[in-house]
Write an enzyme that holds these catalytic residues in place. Structure first.
Site, PDB file in Angstrom:
ATOM      1  N   TRP A 298       2.587   1.539  -3.396  1.00  0.00           N
ATOM      2  CA  TRP A 298       1.607   1.932  -4.422  1.00  0.00           C
ATOM      3  C   TRP A 298       1.570   3.445  -4.568  1.00  0.00           C
ATOM      4  CZ3 TRP A 298      -2.675   5.075  -4.125  1.00  0.00           C
ATOM      5  CH2 TRP A 298      -3.556   5.034  -5.202  1.00  0.00           C
ATOM      6  N   HIS A 299       1.797   4.162  -3.479  1.00  0.00           N
ATOM      7  CA  HIS A 299       1.707   5.616  -3.513  1.00  0.00           C
ATOM      8  C   HIS A 299       2.867   6.256  -4.264  1.00  0.00           C
ATOM      9  CE1 HIS A 299      -1.287   4.918  -0.353  1.00  0.00           C
ATOM     10  NE2 HIS A 299      -1.737   6.122  -0.627  1.00  0.00           N
ATOM     11  N   GLY A 300       3.982   5.598  -4.347  1.00  0.00           N
ATOM     12  CA  GLY A 300       5.077   6.212  -5.076  1.00  0.00           C
ATOM     13  C   GLY A 300       6.408   5.545  -4.822  1.00  0.00           C
TER      14      GLY A 300
ATOM     15  N   SER B  46       0.835  -1.205   0.000  1.00  0.00           N
ATOM     16  CA  SER B  46       0.000   0.000   0.000  1.00  0.00           C
ATOM     17  C   SER B  46       0.864   1.247   0.000  1.00  0.00           C
ATOM     18  CB  SER B  46      -0.929  -0.003   1.221  1.00  0.00           C
ATOM     19  OG  SER B  46      -1.701   1.177   1.272  1.00  0.00           O
TER      20      SER B  46
ATOM     21  N   PHE C 190       0.025  10.033  -7.744  1.00  0.00           N
ATOM     22  CA  PHE C 190       0.103   8.606  -7.495  1.00  0.00           C
ATOM     23  C   PHE C 190      -0.567   7.792  -8.589  1.00  0.00           C
ATOM     24  CE2 PHE C 190      -0.280  10.419  -3.013  1.00  0.00           C
ATOM     25  CZ  PHE C 190       1.070  10.599  -2.914  1.00  0.00           C
TER      26      PHE C 190
END
Length: 505
Positions: free
Chosen positions: A347-349, A344, A505
């Site tokens: 996933w954001h960066g 998670s 993102f």
């Protein structure tokens, strides 16, 4: 195209009028009505997305076609097997069919994740590898622009392939409806990350205009714009100033800036979700709820059930549960928890801060899931009461404080600056320096609007959004006054268009 732009203010009513009064009313007798309406959704969505950079339309079209094609191939494999069985051949080898379908699904997943990895993570891994072995990475970097919303529509496409393989949804032959499902412009670039089981069937049947739903959508759009333009963008002014000069600020100033960022990211992202869901209602489409007053949570597990719901449930359903979830041994529960939180975060960066942010929340979450208390709070806090108990208030404050600490990691540009920020915050000293920085004349509007947002969402914590007030405020003139106050506040603070945080993102 930004929701808070003049272009969108022109784009939305034009699309709305064409959608209902041309492709719905004037061609209502045509057998192609639904397909033409869906085709118009695709065109409008591609105009919306291409407004940013038309070149990446090829990428989203390729992702859509591959995912649609994977469903068709899986259906073809099954149909051929049934036909062979009906034709007098051997009985269909179910295991062989499932094996072929698994390969098709895996191939589509790998292809989509590979595209995501190239655009979002390739340069990060190359840079880290080069630093590890003390070599130059200059000739190896792609330096490509990150396509807006690629993480969102990629995960949406992946969920379709997985759900078809699992038998949760039949593969659709209607490629136009499928392209509309992937590219539907209200939620295209920042979610909610919709499931095919919810959104795709809505494009396969005729939509009816509902006045009350459309009006409720407008109210939700209004509330979302208030949270973004009035709350989040005002908080951003002070947050950016402090984080860019954090070495010069007092510990109390750094803590206040972190609190303001906590409200900024909530107003920004939940505001986007409200606008997206409200806009979808104008077109007869229901999107899933993405936020449910997360800052009123009593523990970190409840926080994650209420924050970015579409992403957390995606990882739960497609990663955590397939790994065994919490129904395995304790060491595997620990492993599974860290996997989904680290994924998670990543996933954001492509930054170690996002991975550290995920690990931080995994550590907070583990005691609850290991003791079986992660589902302790599934109802609304202070349900049936105006005010929380002292215990509930203490729990919410503690959970909020833990979230604030996590957002410092999330907001930092890198791990060194993150650690230095925490180090500076520990040198708390007095409040005098922060008082000089956050002077009352400069800060009172932001403080006021944050309070307004919190009060409204507390009073409306059992509703879908903050402006769902028809049953609470019976007098329509009072409601109209409230709407005009929000509109005036938005117009007063609207200026240079500010990007939504989650666009990156």
């Amino acid at each position: 195209m930004l929701f808070n732009s003049i272009q969108f203010a022109i784009f939305l009513p034009i699309v709305f009028l064409l959608y209902w009064f041309v492709f719905d009313r004037f061609i209502s007798k045509s057998k192609w009505q639904l397909r033409l309406q869906n085709a118009f959704v695709v065109v409008a969505s591609y105009v919306f997305y291409g407004w940013w950079d038309w070149r990446f339309l090829l990428l989203i079209a390729f992702t859509s076609f591959c995912s649609w094609g994977s469903g068709m191939l899986m259906q073809r494999v099954e149909s051929q097997s049934v036909a062979n069985s009906a034709g007098g051949g051997k009985d269909a080898d179910y295991q062989l069919v499932r094996k072929k379908q698994k390969w098709i699904t895996t191939a589509n997943i790998v292809l989509n994740l590979l595209i995501l990895a190239v655009f979002k993570y390739y340069d990060f891994f190359v840079t880290e590898f080069a630093q590890l072995f003390h070599i130059s990475s200059d000739g190896l970097l792609l330096k490509v622009i990150l396509p807006v919303g690629i993480s969102f529509y990629t995960f949406q496409a992946l969920s379709y392939s997985i759900d078809v393989y699992r038998g949760k949804i039949e593969p659709t032959k209607d490629i136009i409806a499928f392209f509309a499902f992937i590219s539907f412009f209200p939620q295209l670039v920042a979610g909610p990350i919709e499931r095919a089981t919810n959104l795709l069937p809505q494009f396969l049947k005729k939509r009816e205009f509902d006045y009350d739903t459309a009006v409720d959508g407008m109210r939700q759009i209004l509330w979302g714009l208030f949270k973004k333009i009035v709350v989040a963008d005002n908080c951003a002014v002070y947050v950016d100033r402090v984080f860019s000069t954090y070495t010069e600020q007092s510990g109390s100033t750094l803590l206040l800036a972190a609190i303001f960022f906590t409200f900024q990211i909530y107003g920004d992202f939940s505001g986007y979700s409200d606008i997206a869901i409200g806009t979808a209602k104008l077109f007869g489409i229901k999107l899933m709820r993405n936020f449910n007053v997360p800052y009123f949570s009593r523990d970190i597990a409840e926080f994650w059930r209420r924050w970015h719901i579409s992403l957390t449930t995606w990882f739960r359903d497609y990663v955590y549960i397939p790994l065994g979830g919490s129904r395995v041994s304790k060491p595997k529960v620990v492993r599974n928890t860290f996997i989904i939180f680290l994924l998670s975060g990543f996933w954001h960066g492509a930054n170690w801060t996002f991975i550290a942010w995920g690990a931080y929340h995994a550590v907070l979450f583990l005691p609850l899931i290991l003791t079986g208390k992660n589902r302790k709070y599934t109802n609304q806090v202070a349900e049936g009461r105006l005010l929380p108990t002292w215990k509930e208030a203490g729990q919410m404050l503690l959970t909020f404080f833990l979230a604030v600490m996590g957002w410092i990691i999330f907001r930092s540009s890198g791990m060194p600056s993150c650690l230095n920020y925490f180090r500076g915050m520990l040198q708390f000293g007095t409040l005098r320096a922060s008082y000089r920085f956050f002077t009352w004349p400069e800060m009172w509007p932001t403080n006021l609007f944050v309070i307004v947002m919190l009060v409204v969402e507390w009073l409306q914590r059992g509703k879908e959004h903050g402006m769902e007030i028809r049953n609470m405020i019976k007098n329509k003139w009072i409601r109209l006054c409230l709407y005009y106050v929000l509109i005036f506040s938005i117009l007063m603070f609207i200026g240079e268009e500010q990007m939504f945080i989650y666009f990156q993102f």
